[in-house]
Design an enzyme around this catalytic site. Structure first.
Site, PDB file in Angstrom:
ATOM      1  N   GLU A 170       0.817  -1.215   0.000  1.00  0.00           N
ATOM      2  CA  GLU A 170       0.000   0.000   0.000  1.00  0.00           C
ATOM      3  C   GLU A 170       0.855   1.272   0.000  1.00  0.00           C
ATOM      4  O   GLU A 170       0.470   2.290   0.570  1.00  0.00           O
ATOM      5  CB  GLU A 170      -0.971  -0.018   1.181  1.00  0.00           C
ATOM      6  CG  GLU A 170      -1.967  -1.166   1.091  1.00  0.00           C
ATOM      7  CD  GLU A 170      -2.902  -1.239   2.272  1.00  0.00           C
ATOM      8  OE1 GLU A 170      -2.514  -0.789   3.370  1.00  0.00           O
ATOM      9  OE2 GLU A 170      -4.027  -1.746   2.104  1.00  0.00           O
ATOM     10  N   GLU A 183      -5.569  -8.656   0.269  1.00  0.00           N
ATOM     11  CA  GLU A 183      -6.041  -8.378   1.625  1.00  0.00           C
ATOM     12  C   GLU A 183      -7.563  -8.322   1.608  1.00  0.00           C
ATOM     13  O   GLU A 183      -8.157  -7.269   1.363  1.00  0.00           O
ATOM     14  CB  GLU A 183      -5.463  -7.067   2.154  1.00  0.00           C
ATOM     15  CG  GLU A 183      -3.981  -7.127   2.422  1.00  0.00           C
ATOM     16  CD  GLU A 183      -3.459  -5.855   3.058  1.00  0.00           C
ATOM     17  OE1 GLU A 183      -4.273  -4.962   3.361  1.00  0.00           O
ATOM     18  OE2 GLU A 183      -2.242  -5.753   3.234  1.00  0.00           O
TER      19      GLU A 183
END
Length: 607
Positions: free
Chosen positions: A124, A207
């Protein structure tokens, strides 16, 4: 829940994650499974045209690769169904860390006969960074250790902005995505293709959020089991791959809890010690819950392997009440827990990292001349929670430095230092707690301690002694001579070790409390929980192991999980560093289940 996930992110940031090709994660489910029969043909170079060619192919080294927008394991199309388990934050020195970690991983790579099929280089990053040279340096560093055959990958949120910033275009690094549970995944998987080379973009949600984290002072996060299972089914039904975050959340033992912030650094939100996450495998490893059953049912439909039997929950034991004794204040053993024991001198306060201290507590001490009126104390920047104490070196106080107030990063305020009659200088003690490092967003470089001048009536206070504090050997220290410790010279004049307190006159401030209990039978060593109802805030050690923080006055967590391996047959020792005020009965209670109903939120218990 889906909407809230877009506004705040998980707290433990992964710098490197390894996906393991294994039969199961614990006893939960197969981590990876072959795709059901697919209509598309396999790549021509993998076609098997004769038994001899087939035998030669079987003799080749194991191979995991990406072709035709699919994962392939040993020439068979493959669907990833995996799960994250709890991990700890790693140091920021990536090159140093990877030079230790990656050589240990090389023998475990799939093409070397091991279980590791992919290596993540960043997580991220596009949400808070935009430095392609940094990303390329990670690729170069990883390749130096793991070679050219293993798949490297990044993960970013499923938006153009985050993928633009966090990915490396081309075939060298695979770009995976994540997104809020319940969000339509298919437009995001189509977007993912734009950031991978043609034919190199198997849809992967790396995720898939099975629950969410909780900060101190919040209600425990919960997500509906059927809703979560339906979102998982939507991904797996069309042969996309997924990794559950979390499969098992676990516990932020010791000082390893993380934190989040809002748009400003002061909007700081530290995590609970529990990282249960409302995951299908609960903090204690239990699986007898609706979410585990619902997700397992979905996974069973898409797995070509038979799932292992569902394990029974761990047996829990309520050992009952344990009487605690106040042994000494933290100041009374300062010379035994500080490194260096005499402190380090500095004209101005400096972060605890300056002394190699990255976790826990740091004490800052200086002196000032008293005035005939109260003095206003301010600390413009403190990370994360500072307790303020005063001591007149001439007269002192029977209980040591006197508590005058608390300054918190998220609720910074001035403190009025009361006027005291003192013929000498007054010592100012500021005990700073690192409540957990920020793990996501623009404030990742999260130094701890006092990060500004300390102002008295607007003027900087100079001349500091700084004591980094370590609790590595606290049980041994307290039992060396639990009554008559030699106090540090800063507090020796007023030091009295074991002090009585009453309901009308309780002692306040950081102090160690010790209790013991006996487990008579070996087969009675079981998982348990410690309830801290009636206590304020502190840290708990069991047999020298740091269980983490308790803070029932804020909640919602009332109890700490104690895994059976921490306990032992015979005598067990509990040490508390209570920072504020003890339970008036001086009792903790070992109970059989978790409790998340403390504090003003009055959240629902998980039991």
């Amino acid at each position: 829940m889906a909407s809230s996930q877009t506004g705040r992110r998980k707290s433990t940031r992964k710098v490197i994650v390894l996906l393991f090709f294994v039969a199961s994660i614990g006893l939960f489910f197969p981590a990876f499974s072959p795709l059901p029969a697919v209509s598309s043909s396999r790549p021509h170079r993998h076609s098997i045209k004769s038994p001899a060619e087939k035998k030669n192919l079987q003799d080749e080294a194991p191979r995991f690769e990406i072709l035709h927008d699919k994962f392939w394991k040993d020439n068979e199309p493959f669907q990833i169904i995996g799960g994250d388990v709890h991990y700890f934050r790693i140091p920021p020195e990536v090159e140093k860390w990877w030079s230790m970690l990656l050589p240990k991983i090389v023998p475990l790579l799939y093409n070397n006969g091991g279980p590791v099929i992919m290596v993540q280089i960043e997580n991220e990053y596009g949400s808070f960074g935009d430095d392609k040279s940094y990303l390329h340096s990670l690729v170069k560093l990883a390749r130096q250790h793991v070679g050219d055959d293993v798949i490297l990958y990044t993960t970013d949120g499923g938006t153009r902005e985050t993928l633009d910033k966090g990915t490396i275009r081309g075939a060298d690094v695979f770009s995976a995505v994540d997104f809020s549970t319940g969000e339509n995944p298919w437009p995001i998987f189509e977007l993912q293709k734009k950031y991978n080379a043609p034919g190199k973009s198997p849809p992967l949600s790396s995720e898939f959020y099975t629950g969410w984290l909780t900060h101190w002072g919040e209600k425990m996060a919960k997500t509906d089991a059927k809703w979560t299972a339906a979102a998982l089914d939507n991904i797996l039904s069309r042969n996309a791959s997924v990794v559950l975050y979390m499969a098992h959340g676990g516990t932020n033992f010791g000082f390893y809890s993380g934190a989040n912030t809002g748009q400003i650094s002061a909007d700081y939100k530290p995590d609970l010690t529990s990282y249960d996450y409302d995951a299908p495998i609960q903090e204690s490893g239990d699986v007898d819950n609706p979410k585990y059953k619902a997700l397992r049912s979905v996974i069973k439909r898409y797995s070509r392997y038979q799932l292992p039997p569902v394990p029974a929950n761990n047996v829990k034991k309520a050992y009952g009440r344990v009487k605690m004794e106040r042994v000494t204040s933290l100041f009374g053993v300062l010379n035994m827990v500080s490194e260096p024991k005499d402190g380090a001198q500095s004209d101005q306060p400096v972060p605890m990292e300056s002394f190699g201290k990255v976790l826990g507590f740091c004490l800052y001490v200086s002196n000032f001349q008293p005035k005939e009126r109260p003095i206003i104390l301010s600390i413009p920047k403190v990370h994360d929670r500072a307790q303020i104490f005063m001591l007149c070196q001439t007269t002192g106080y029977a209980s040591g430095p006197a508590y005058v107030g608390t300054i918190e990063r998220w609720l910074n305020r001035n403190i009025t230092l009361p006027h005291i009659t003192c013929s000498s200088s007054v010592s100012l003690f500021i005990l700073v707690e690192n409540m957990g490092r920020v793990n996501y967003g623009q404030f990742l470089y999260d130094k701890k301690g006092i990060l500004s001048s300390v102002l008295l009536d607007g003027s900087p206070l100079r001349g500091w002694k700084i004591f980094p504090i370590s609790f590595d050997h606290i049980t041994n220290i307290l039992f060396t001579n639990p009554i008559a410790h030699i106090a540090h010279p800063l507090v020796r004049k007023s030091n009295k070790m074991v002090l009585k307190e009453t309901e009308d006159d309780p002692l306040k401030g950081p102090a160690f409390h010790v209790g013991q209990f006996v487990i008579n039978e070996t087969d009675q060593v079981k998982d348990t929980y410690i309830s801290f109802r009636g206590w304020s805030k502190g840290v708990c050690f069991v047999n020298g192991f740091n269980l983490g923080r308790y803070w029932p006055s804020v909640g919602p967590q009332c109890s700490l999980y104690v895994p059976a391996p921490i306990l032992k047959h015979g005598e067990n020792t509990v040490v508390l560093l209570e920072l504020e005020q003890a339970n008036l009965e001086h009792v903790i209670t070992f109970v059989s289940g978790p409790d998340f109903t403390c504090g003003p939120t009055r959240a629902t218990s998980t039991t």
